[in-house]
Enzyme design. Structure first.
Site, short mmCIF file in Angstrom:
data_model
loop_
_atom_site.label_atom_id
_atom_site.label_comp_id
_atom_site.label_asym_id
_atom_site.label_seq_id
_atom_site.Cartn_x
_atom_site.Cartn_y
_atom_site.Cartn_z
CG ASP A 150 -28.96 -16.30 7.51
OD1 ASP A 150 -29.51 -16.07 8.61
OD2 ASP A 150 -29.22 -15.65 6.49
CG HIS A 420 -29.67 -19.23 3.60
ND1 HIS A 420 -28.34 -19.30 3.26
CD2 HIS A 420 -29.85 -18.00 4.11
CE1 HIS A 420 -27.75 -18.16 3.57
NE2 HIS A 420 -28.65 -17.35 4.11
#
Length: 1017
Positions: A150, A420
């Site tokens: 991701d 992230h």
């Protein structure tokens, strides 16, 4: 008879040939997983309550019911919270058994799935080390595969770090949409990655799998069911899970009536994916965001579906099996194919469509990015000081359990924010507040540790740093304050620090009572305070105490008065942009030994910089420009993630004011930019500090700049634009996570060219031509670009609002009204000269001296027996080596793997007994191979000699990057490539540790466990 035998033999071979030419069924590895963001829209506490804890509880229960079932666990923060606060004794026994059986597999193993664009090397290693240490201590396992599904783009540094940590394969997903399409068509989604041009092939190469266009989720749309696809457990509910276990949007169950339709859909998807890869193996990720919180529903539907496909595998041409990621990569490895090699190229920036450039997050939430880096720097300083203290004073009064707990809290917070959707600034406001709260609270705890290490006596025979037996002097005496300054780097430094005070005059003395050069001036930010600049000289890992004596009047000078220069500002008339018809006629110089800066009095802007060494003048000007976002309906709008430039940037001001403060230690230029020419308050500012090189001891080649921006107008994205005469052809160089520099050639696109030429800048960026290079060094991550020849622009701040339902629904519109004050250092010089400087300067910026006031200004005290200076011995590395880590991790595992596994099997509670005697040491070579004729060579050092200032080194063990592997037993998989088939069986080995001698080659990171001899008093 003979004819019959021949005919039989013929038929046998014919059948065998026909059977051998039958297409083999596609072998499908169904990998159950749940992507659990450590933050993003909901806080960690909200996620744990709503679904994350249930993932592990229900998965463990379901895996225990059927030995075919498997699961991969990725983010360690949620697992550790579950393990420590939710899991029962029965659950823990089940987990241990499932891990041993290989059915519950830890992947990546770090605290989080870290971002790859705006994270720093130090913090990526930290969060992996924290997770790996827990897993090895608790289960005796060491993750060997990544699952970076991701992060928004892929860095070339990440695969290098994973290889150094002992990984056998790497997995990524988000790369440019058009590049992925091309790779899919050409079956090039898999390759061997060599991310560093300097490291040996065997050290760094790693097989890399790029997920196809379906990424890490299974198809969500089924023609016969609702939009949940193969997620029979529906959608997670916040804030509370439903008591009846019925979630919204649950798919139709698998029954005799629906099983064939499900099977057809799954098989069609598998076959489509199979056409994009070279082998007969298909990785089919079964999961997505927030899945498996009700895993009984998941498995009880997938089990009969998989059985049905396997029972009809000849018809479908597919077999399916539950698998872990390691099983998939093992199958690929055993295929013995030869793979293409990818070099140092990365996959940044990332665009998901032609008009969707994910480059906005490089600059989103500037305050969070700054706090995260500040916390990391403070952690490094405290780790080094605590390690030194523990070795030198193992029985000292600073409670080791208390100190380690405080350090672990900050390690956890710094690791957490590398997620992230954390340091990227792509989270909701309440989650951003949560990260800052966690970091701030943990930093307060570490400040207590620093104070204790500085102030408490190290043993009963040593007085504390303030001395003893004080008594107050008479009331007529001036006020005094003590500060301690600590150098957290293994280099000797001479620099200046800034202490904010409330008195117009102060004199400074060192711990020998000698006067120290200083400069005082009124602060730029407040009329109530003053900036006191103090010249400090410190050895590697040394701290010193300084005494500040305050006065309302300037000192008359002499030894008792000290050497403090009182600097005063010269104010220049505000200049309006519309009056800039005649410029360049009235130039005002500011000089030091390295540079001559000229400022134009007709514009109040920088005009040029002369490199005094090469006697070359480069036209340089700096100002602020802004992109006006979301002004009209468009295909895409700017938000937390996306930067969409609907036009060219426009000048962000109408008038500029200037003050210059000439000094003897530092000269300061203050430029104020006014949005409207009649505004009383400025919108932006640049404060440039030019070191004056006090007696040639201060390094003069860096220009230190601090900026002030905000609150911004809504839907503006503000850049600092530095325009020069350099002929760089819009080519830019930016760092990859602070590890290596990447060449960024300007590219033209049919859509969104401006945004797609933005890149992340974590520590450094520069432009150059044949004669000169201009380097910018950063104290936090930003976005950076070269949109015109000779230009480098840094996006410093963003404030955005849109009416997109997705942004509004998740509160991801980035309505950031904060005032930000980032710092950049600028270096200008020849390519050769700057090559020797910028890597080291970037670290000096990141790890500036720690300044700790240890009392408030008060009436002077008198010490009965004045103490002389007593500094600890410095720890000094060569200028091309950096002390990346010096810490006491506390993980209690035996360095010998077999003995550690025996300890685990015995049921011993290892976590309750931290190991305080094992010191983790990492040393990094700063230079690329060939970057400098002298500094880019291998360096040999004797660690016993280098570390003698801390204690006597008794033993040294070389370890993998995160410490869990003995380097001599680490044998990673070798993958066949066209250009290294002849060396595939050669084992990589590092130089030995004979007599503690170590050779470190360009860009190497060497990791050790150091054991010091006991000290008794």
């Amino acid at each position: 008879m003979r004819i019959s035998a021949i005919l039989t033999l013929f038929l046998y071979y014919a059948c065998s040939f026909a059977m051998s030419n039958e297409p083999k069924p596609i072998q499908t590895f169904v990998i159950p997983h749940s992507h659990m963001d450590v933050g993003w829209v909901y806080t960690i506490q909200e996620s744990m309550h709503a679904y994350a804890a249930n993932v592990y509880t229900s998965v463990i229960d379901e895996l225990s019911k059927d030995k075919r079932r498997k699961f991969i666990a990725v983010e360690q923060e949620f697992f550790r919270l579950w393990w420590d606060t939710v899991a029962t004794g029965t659950h823990k026994k089940q987990v241990r058994r499932l891990v041993k059986e290989g059915r519950f597999e830890f992947i990546i193993g770090g605290q989080v799935m870290h971002d790859e664009a705006v994270t720093d090397l130090d913090d990526e290693i930290l969060q992996m080390t924290e997770g790996h240490g827990f897993l090895y201590e608790t289960f005796g396992v060491r993750p060997q595969f990544s699952w970076h599904i991701d992060p928004f783009g892929a860095s070339a540094t990440t695969p290098v770090l994973f290889a150094l940590a002992g990984f056998n394969a790497h997995l990524i997903s988000r790369i440019d949409y058009d590049l992925k399409d091309t790779m899919q068509k050409n079956k090039k989604l898999q390759f061997v990655w060599r991310g560093s041009p300097s490291l040996k092939v065997q050290q760094q190469e790693i097989f890399t799998h790029t997920m196809d266009q379906f990424s890490y989720c299974t198809p969500s749309h089924l023609p016969f069911s609702n939009s949940s696809g193969f997620y029979w457990n529906g959608v997670a509910l916040f804030p509370d899970p439903p008591k009846d276990g019925v979630y919204p949007n649950m798919s139709l169950p698998v029954t005799k009536k629906t099983v064939h339709a499900y099977a057809q859909t799954m098989v069609e998807n598998i076959k489509q994916r199979a056409t994009w890869f070279r082998t007969n193996h298909v990785l089919w990720p079964w999961g997505c965001d927030k899945q498996f919180y009700n895993s009984s529903v998941q498995f009880n539907n997938m089990d009969p579906l998989m059985d049905y496909i396997n029972q009809n595998s000849k018809e479908f041409g597919v077999t399916v099996q539950y698998a872990t990621l390691s099983e998939y990569f093992q199958a690929l490895h055993q295929s013995n194919l030869t793979w293409e090699v990818r070099g140092r190229e990365d996959f940044l920036p990332y665009s998901s469509e032609s008009h969707l450039a994910w480059t906005g997050f490089y600059a989103s939430r500037n305050v969070l990015k700054g706090v995260a880096r500040w916390a990391s720097s403070k952690l490094h300083a405290t780790e080094t000081l605590f390690s030194r203290y523990r070795v030198s004073f193992p029985d000292g009064p600073v409670a080791k359990d208390w100190a380690l707990a405080k350090l672990r809290a900050l390690r956890w917070a710094v690791s957490e924010v590398q997620h992230h959707d954390a340091i990227t600034g792509t989270e909701s406001p309440k989650v951003a507040d949560m990260y800052i709260e966690h970091l701030s609270q943990a930093m307060m705890g570490v400040d207590e540790v620093l104070a204790a290490l500085f102030l408490l006596p190290h043993d009963l025979g040593t007085p504390d740093i303030l001395g003893t037996n004080y008594r107050r002097k008479g009331s007529h005496q001036p006020l005094e304050q003590h500060i301690i300054v600590y150098n957290p780097l293994a280099w000797n430094i001479t620099t200046f620090i800034n202490v904010t005070v409330t008195f117009p005059m102060a004199t400074v003395f060192d711990d020998n009572g000698q006067p120290v050069p200083a400069q005082i001036q009124r602060s730029a930010e407040s009329n109530e305070t003053f900036d006191l600049f103090i010249v400090v000289e410190l050895g590697g890992l040394q701290h010193r105490k300084y005494l500040i004596k305050f006065s309302q009047k300037p000192c008359s000078g002499g030894p008792k008065g000290g050497f403090t220069y009182v600097a005063k500002a010269v104010v220049f008339e505000r200049r309006r942009v519309k009056d800039w018809s005649k410029t360049g006629k009235r130039l005002l110089p500011v000089l030091n030994e390295c540079y001559k800066l000229l400022f134009d009095q007709d514009t109040n802007l920088l005009h040029s910089i002369t490199d005094c060494l090469k006697k070359r003048t480069v036209a340089v000007t700096q100002d602020f420009w802004e992109y006006q976002a979301n002004q009209a309906r468009a295909e895409a709008l700017s938000d937390n993630y996306i930067f969409t430039a609907t036009g060219f940037a426009v000048r962000a001001y109408e008038a500029v004011g200037m003050e210059i403060v000439p000094g003897k230690i530092v000269s300061e230029i203050r430029q104020y930019f006014y949005r409207e020419e009649g505004d009383k308050e400025y919108s932006y500012s640049i404060t440039t500090r030019v070191p004056e090189g006090f007696k040639s001891r201060l390094l003069c080649h860096r220009l230190e700049q601090t900026y002030s921006l905000g609150p911004l107008a809504v839907n503006t994205e503000v850049t600092l634009r530095t325009s020069t005469a350099l002929k760089n052809n819009r080519t830019l160089y930016t760092d990859d996570n602070g590890y290596q520099m990447m060449k960024r050639t300007y590219r033209k696109f049919s859509n969104n060219t401006v945004a797609r030429n933005y890149y992340p800048m974590v520590r450094a960026a520069y432009i150059e031509d044949d004669l000169s290079r201009l380097v910018l060094l950063s104290d936090r991550a930003h976005g950076v670009s070269s949109q015109a020849n000779g230009q480098i622009e840094v996006m410093l701040h963003r404030r955005l609002w849109s009416n997109l339902p997705w942004d509004l629904g998740y509160n991801l519109t980035l309505n950031d009204s904060s005032v930000v004050r980032p710092t950049l250092w600028m270096v200008l010089g020849s390519v050769n000269a700057t090559s020797r400087l910028y890597q080291r300067e970037a670290i000096l910026l990141q790890h500036r001296p720690v300044v700790m006031p240890i009392d408030q200004p008060q009436k002077a005290w008198l010490q009965k027996e004045p103490r002389g200076r007593s500094l600890v011995q410095p720890v000094v590395l060569p200028p091309n080596l950096h002390l990346l880590s010096l810490s006491i991790p506390g993980w209690n595992y035996n360095s010998q793997d077999s003995l550690h596994l025996s300890d685990i099997d015995s049921g011993e509670d290892l976590r309750s007994k931290p190991d305080y005697d094992r010191v983790l040491l990492r040393i990094m070579h700063l230079f690329e191979d060939g970057e400098d004729p002298d500094l880019a060579k291998p360096v040999s050092i004797n660690l016993k000699e280098v570390l003698k200032g801390i204690g006597e080194v008794r033993a040294l063990e070389e370890r993998s990057l995160t410490g869990t592997w003995d380097i001599t037993s680490l044998q990673r998989w070798k993958w066949n490539t066209a250009n290294n088939l002849e060396t595939k069986n050669k084992k990589w080995s590092t130089s030995g540790l004979e007599a503690f001698n170590v050779t470190i080659s360009p860009k190497e990171i060497r990791t050790f466990f150091v054991h010091f001899s006991s000290i008794s008093f």
